[in-house]
Design an enzyme around this catalytic site. Structure first.
Site, PDB file in Angstrom:
ATOM      1  N   ARG A 190       2.465 -10.698  -4.512  1.00  0.00           N
ATOM      2  CA  ARG A 190       1.918 -10.883  -5.093  1.00  0.00           C
ATOM      3  C   ARG A 190       3.562 -11.432  -5.902  1.00  0.00           C
ATOM      4  O   ARG A 190       4.912 -11.295  -6.467  1.00  0.00           O
ATOM      5  CB  ARG A 190       1.621  -9.981  -6.073  1.00  0.00           C
ATOM      6  CG  ARG A 190       0.221  -9.612  -5.074  1.00  0.00           C
ATOM      7  CD  ARG A 190      -0.485  -8.663  -6.035  1.00  0.00           C
ATOM      8  NE  ARG A 190      -1.059  -7.904  -4.707  1.00  0.00           N
ATOM      9  CZ  ARG A 190      -2.319  -7.548  -5.855  1.00  0.00           C
ATOM     10  NH1 ARG A 190      -3.082  -6.761  -6.727  1.00  0.00           N
ATOM     11  NH2 ARG A 190      -3.130  -6.680  -4.553  1.00  0.00           N
TER      12      ARG A 190
ATOM     13  N   HIS B 141      -6.639  -8.361  -8.348  1.00  0.00           N
ATOM     14  CA  HIS B 141      -6.626  -8.643  -9.835  1.00  0.00           C
ATOM     15  C   HIS B 141      -5.761  -9.268 -10.888  1.00  0.00           C
ATOM     16  O   HIS B 141      -5.914  -8.880 -11.900  1.00  0.00           O
ATOM     17  CB  HIS B 141      -7.384  -7.123 -10.372  1.00  0.00           C
ATOM     18  CG  HIS B 141      -5.555  -6.765 -10.271  1.00  0.00           C
ATOM     19  ND1 HIS B 141      -5.863  -5.406  -8.665  1.00  0.00           N
ATOM     20  CD2 HIS B 141      -5.298  -5.521 -11.235  1.00  0.00           C
ATOM     21  CE1 HIS B 141      -4.597  -4.939  -8.641  1.00  0.00           C
ATOM     22  NE2 HIS B 141      -4.444  -4.821  -9.684  1.00  0.00           N
TER      23      HIS B 141
ATOM     24  N   ASP C 237     -13.668  -6.852  -7.819  1.00  0.00           N
ATOM     25  CA  ASP C 237     -11.903  -7.087  -8.919  1.00  0.00           C
ATOM     26  C   ASP C 237     -12.329  -9.102  -7.792  1.00  0.00           C
ATOM     27  O   ASP C 237     -13.626  -9.233  -7.652  1.00  0.00           O
ATOM     28  CB  ASP C 237     -11.076  -5.967  -8.445  1.00  0.00           C
ATOM     29  CG  ASP C 237     -11.087  -6.539  -6.800  1.00  0.00           C
ATOM     30  OD1 ASP C 237     -11.812  -6.492  -6.558  1.00  0.00           O
ATOM     31  OD2 ASP C 237      -9.460  -6.535  -6.603  1.00  0.00           O
TER      32      ASP C 237
ATOM     33  N   ASP D 272     -10.521 -10.111  -6.167  1.00  0.00           N
ATOM     34  CA  ASP D 272     -11.348  -9.964  -4.223  1.00  0.00           C
ATOM     35  C   ASP D 272     -11.917  -9.792  -3.262  1.00  0.00           C
ATOM     36  O   ASP D 272     -12.210  -9.521  -2.597  1.00  0.00           O
ATOM     37  CB  ASP D 272      -9.659 -10.384  -3.435  1.00  0.00           C
ATOM     38  CG  ASP D 272      -9.424  -9.103  -3.484  1.00  0.00           C
ATOM     39  OD1 ASP D 272      -9.426  -8.671  -4.358  1.00  0.00           O
ATOM     40  OD2 ASP D 272      -8.082  -9.009  -2.561  1.00  0.00           O
TER      41      ASP D 272
ATOM     42  N   ASP E  94     -12.448  -6.229  -3.618  1.00  0.00           N
ATOM     43  CA  ASP E  94     -11.673  -4.725  -2.483  1.00  0.00           C
ATOM     44  C   ASP E  94     -12.128  -3.919  -3.371  1.00  0.00           C
ATOM     45  O   ASP E  94     -11.746  -2.914  -2.678  1.00  0.00           O
ATOM     46  CB  ASP E  94     -10.967  -4.870  -1.983  1.00  0.00           C
ATOM     47  CG  ASP E  94      -9.378  -5.001  -2.083  1.00  0.00           C
ATOM     48  OD1 ASP E  94      -9.458  -5.309  -3.723  1.00  0.00           O
ATOM     49  OD2 ASP E  94      -8.727  -5.624  -1.257  1.00  0.00           O
ATOM     50  N   ARG E  95     -12.429  -4.366  -4.575  1.00  0.00           N
ATOM     51  CA  ARG E  95     -12.203  -2.952  -5.624  1.00  0.00           C
ATOM     52  C   ARG E  95     -13.920  -2.857  -6.255  1.00  0.00           C
ATOM     53  O   ARG E  95     -14.233  -3.438  -6.744  1.00  0.00           O
ATOM     54  CB  ARG E  95     -10.774  -2.151  -7.139  1.00  0.00           C
ATOM     55  CG  ARG E  95     -10.177  -2.062  -6.067  1.00  0.00           C
ATOM     56  CD  ARG E  95      -8.506  -2.368  -6.851  1.00  0.00           C
ATOM     57  NE  ARG E  95      -8.309  -3.725  -8.055  1.00  0.00           N
ATOM     58  CZ  ARG E  95      -8.292  -2.728  -9.258  1.00  0.00           C
ATOM     59  NH1 ARG E  95      -7.893  -1.606  -9.418  1.00  0.00           N
ATOM     60  NH2 ARG E  95      -7.767  -4.104 -10.434  1.00  0.00           N
TER      61      ARG E  95
ATOM     62  N   HIS F  43     -10.620   0.956  -4.981  1.00  0.00           N
ATOM     63  CA  HIS F  43     -10.503   1.267  -3.356  1.00  0.00           C
ATOM     64  C   HIS F  43     -11.216   2.288  -2.923  1.00  0.00           C
ATOM     65  O   HIS F  43     -11.167   3.288  -3.388  1.00  0.00           O
ATOM     66  CB  HIS F  43      -9.446   0.389  -2.771  1.00  0.00           C
ATOM     67  CG  HIS F  43      -8.318  -0.539  -3.565  1.00  0.00           C
ATOM     68  ND1 HIS F  43      -8.750  -1.250  -3.401  1.00  0.00           N
ATOM     69  CD2 HIS F  43      -7.653  -0.196  -4.559  1.00  0.00           C
ATOM     70  CE1 HIS F  43      -7.872  -2.526  -3.194  1.00  0.00           C
ATOM     71  NE2 HIS F  43      -6.869  -1.915  -4.207  1.00  0.00           N
TER      72      HIS F  43
END
Length: 477
Positions: free
Chosen positions: A39, A128, A258, A260, A262-263, A345
């Site tokens: 990132r 995020h 979030d 993408d 996954d949370r 997660h």
């Protein structure tokens, strides 16, 4: 099960115009290689030449392992299309067969890895993080590449091979259908959905007509500028619009995702946040009613209420270091059926591949609430009282954060404090516990304190701040 494929592989086998558009292979800046993924700032730390170089490097490693078919997906950030295209070219020129899933959440790419029997995958996303950032989540098989292995992969010498190809495929319809089938038995709940303009929007729009009850959708338009608010459901202010929607429409609960997907974040019928460790306890109780004795893993940021609650419900609770990669590894080691961390997660090993899919977590939450006398609000009211800070994130330079935590650990050891260095700095005291760790995804420190008494919480906060000040970081806790 039917999957759609678009465009023949030959249509992306290096036509002349595409060849002219290919960037020169470059490298991603070392600062962007984080603990669990890549990132950084798009255009500075990560650009198309770096994405192309990553594709070539990944291909060299994958071919060395005998792997050939790789999935690629992307989120809705404005920089994601160009990075995804350059990445695909690198993977192709490295000799791999690329299945391009296109725009969608990270868990949908993980679903494609399982259902299409792919050899690995790369997701273009910064999760995020702010809209000007981007990055990559890297899988070999279904295993996340992280730590020194990730750094070594990025730095792998690479060449080209003329045998690569790419085609566009879609698993969207089958992914949605399987989510809907997983919700069989759900009561006709009233649910508010908050997508935060992230990559889950289209999936949610297709899923809710297949579910019973009434549904209210917020910010489903995928827009990588995140105009509504920052897409991080672990931060209370990002759930305010969802809480207002729940109250205005008399919903039983609300769920948020979030950037993408996954949370997950959850609010109850009164608009109160159900923090992720409380949600994990809800899901654990529901699981243990069917699978007594099952193991549940949670990270060190989670409340003692969760660990005690799992044990009292007839399960076995296991503690994991923070970081979603570590939680999943701990689940595999402990043969746990459920795991999660405070950031949201949540992993299910009893039917969904053991991955952190927030949409599937939402479905499992609906099923658990459907079986709850009194609903989610009654569950929240039944929890033992405790006094805790939320997950606090304190800005700290990337090159300083690990050293600062190490300094605090050395000081604690000299003072005779109780903590397990293998799990990180979760420091136990008669007042409760406090935590300090370096974030694996941002230039920040993560902190949390919990006590059974308000006075104890203030003493814990003061102790944590004392250590931060001694290490040169004066901030509010």
């Amino acid at each position: 099960m039917v999957f759609q494929a678009f465009d023949g592989a030959a249509s992306e086998r290096g036509s002349a115009p595409a060849e002219r558009l290919r960037p020169e292979p470059g490298r991603i800046r070392p600062e962007a290689i984080r603990a669990y993924d890549i990132r950084g700032v798009a255009g500075r730390d990560i650009d198309p030449s770096g994405a192309y170089g990553l594709g070539l490097a990944y291909a060299a490693v994958a071919r060395g392992k005998g792997l050939s078919r790789i999935g690629v997906g992307r989120d809705g950030r404005t920089s994601s299309p160009s990075l995804e295209q350059a990445l695909v070219w690198g993977l192709m020129d490295g000799g791999l067969r690329v299945e391009r899933l296109g725009l969608g959440p990270t868990p949908m790419l993980g679903y494609a890895v399982r259902e299409l029997a792919l050899d690995g995958a790369i997701m273009v996303t910064a999760s995020h993080n702010p809209p000007g950032e981007n990055g990559f989540k890297v899988l070999m098989g279904d295993r996340r590449v992280h730590g020194e292995e990730l750094r070594a992969l990025v730095e792998t010498p690479c060449g080209t091979d003329p045998c690569g190809s790419a085609r566009r495929v879609s698993v969207l319809e089958t992914y949605v259908e399987d989510l809907a089938q997983a919700a069989a038995g759900m009561a006709p709940l009233k649910v508010a959905w908050e997508c935060g303009n992230g990559a889950t929007g289209e999936v949610v729009e297709r899923l809710v007509p297949k579910l019973p009850g009434r549904h209210h959708l917020l910010n489903t338009e995928i827009d990588g500028r995140f105009p509504a608010h920052h897409p991080d459901p672990a931060v209370a202010e990002n759930l305010s619009q969802l809480a207002e929607c729940v109250a205005a429409n008399g919903c039983d609960l609300g769920v948020a995702f979030d950037g993408d997907g996954d949370r997950i974040g959850v609010v109850d019928a009164e608009g109160r946040i159900l923090w992720a460790d409380q949600l994990i306890l809800l899901l654990a109780r529901d699981l243990l009613a069917e699978r007594p004795g099952a193991t549940v893993v949670a990270d060190i940021k989670c409340s003692k209420v969760l660990f005690d609650g799992v044990e009292s419900a007839g399960g076995r609770a296991a503690l994991s270091p923070s970081g979603y990669v570590h939680v999943r590894e701990a689940m595999q080691k402990e043969r746990a059926l459920l795991g999660g961390e405070l950031s949201g997660h949540i992993f299910f090993a009893d039917g969904w591949g053991g991955v952190d899919d927030a949409l599937y977590a939402a479905v499992r939450t609906f099923l658990a609430v459907s079986r709850l006398p009194g609903g989610l609000s009654a569950f929240r009211d039944s929890l033992p009282p405790s006094f805790a800070t939320p997950e606090l994130r304190i800005a700290c330079p990337e090159g300083r954060k690990a050293a600062l935590v190490a300094e605090v650990a050395e000081r604690l050891a000299a003072e005779g404090a109780l903590f397990d260095p293998k799990l990180g700095l979760r420091v136990e005291s008669p007042d409760g516990w406090w935590l300090l760790r370096a974030s694996g995804t941002e230039p920040k420190l993560t902190c949390r304190c919990e006590s059974m008494h308000p006075d104890g919480l203030e003493r814990l906060r003061a102790e944590l701040k004392r250590h931060l000040v001694l290490s040169g970081l004066d901030c509010e806790i």
